[in-house]
Design an enzyme around this catalytic site. Structure first.
Site, short mmCIF file in Angstrom:
data_model
loop_
_atom_site.label_atom_id
_atom_site.label_comp_id
_atom_site.label_asym_id
_atom_site.label_seq_id
_atom_site.Cartn_x
_atom_site.Cartn_y
_atom_site.Cartn_z
CB CYS A 85 120.51 5.54 44.08
SG CYS A 85 122.01 5.97 43.17
CG HIS A 126 119.36 11.29 43.14
ND1 HIS A 126 118.92 10.55 44.21
CD2 HIS A 126 120.27 10.52 42.49
CE1 HIS A 126 119.53 9.38 44.21
NE2 HIS A 126 120.36 9.33 43.17
CD GLU A 127 121.21 11.35 39.04
OE1 GLU A 127 122.35 10.92 39.35
OE2 GLU A 127 120.19 10.66 39.16
CG HIS A 130 125.14 10.49 42.53
ND1 HIS A 130 125.72 9.43 43.21
CD2 HIS A 130 123.87 10.09 42.25
CE1 HIS A 130 124.86 8.46 43.33
NE2 HIS A 130 123.72 8.82 42.75
#
Length: 136
Positions: A85, A126-127, A130
Site C-alpha cells: 500500500c 483493499h480499497e 480503507h
C-alpha cells in the site's frame, strides 16, 4: 488536483463517512492522484489523500474507475495473499475473495451493482477496507 499520500496510521484507521454530491472534488482529486502514481499503484481510497469519505478509485486497463459509497454485498472463494500500500511500508498478509459483488454509485450518482473477479476484485477489496478503517 494531485494530493499528497496520507501515511498517518490514526487517520487511515478512521471509518469513512458516506460521500455526497458535495464531494465531487474529492473524486476528481482521488483519480488525479491515482493517475500520478499509476506506475506503482492500482487503487486508492479517499483516506489515502486525507479525506474520510467513502470513495475509491481503481485501475482497469488504461481506465481509472471511481466508485462512490461502495459496499461489498457478496464474496466467494477466499484465499490468502500479500499486499502493499502506498500509505504503508512493506507487504502484509491478508485474506481476499476471488469473486465479489459490489453496490456503489457512479460519478452521476446512479446506483449500480457489479461483479468483479481475481485481481480487480482484490484491488476493490483493499480499497473498501480503507473505507472501513481496516489496514492490511
Amino acid at each position: 488536483m494531485i494530493q499528497p499520500i496520507n501515511k498517518n496510521i490514526n487517520s487511515l484507521q478512521e471509518v469513512a463517512q458516506p460521500a455526497t454530491p458535495a464531494d465531487r472534488q474529492i473524486v476528481t482529486d482521488l483519480v488525479d492522484t491515482l493517475r500520478a502514481h499509476q506506475d506503482n499503484c492500482v487503487g486508492m481510497a479517499a483516506n489515502m489523500i486525507g479525506q474520510t469519505k467513502r470513495i475509491i478509485a481503481y485501475q482497469l486497463g488504461p481506465m481509472l474507475v471511481p466508485m462512490i459509497n461502495p459496499v461489498i454485498t457478496q464474496k466467494q472463494d477466499a484465499y490468502q495473499t500479500a499486499e502493499g500500500c502506498l500509505s504503508l511500508s512493506g507487504q502484509r498478509p491478508t485474506t481476499r475473495y476471488r469473486n465479489i459483488t459490489v453496490r456503489y454509485q457512479t460519478t452521476d450518482w446512479q446506483t449500480k451493482t457489479a461483479s468483479f473477479s481475481d485481481f480487480t476484485a482484490q484491488i476493490i477489496q483493499h480499497e473498501i477496507d480503507h473505507c472501513d478503517g481496516i489496514l492490511i
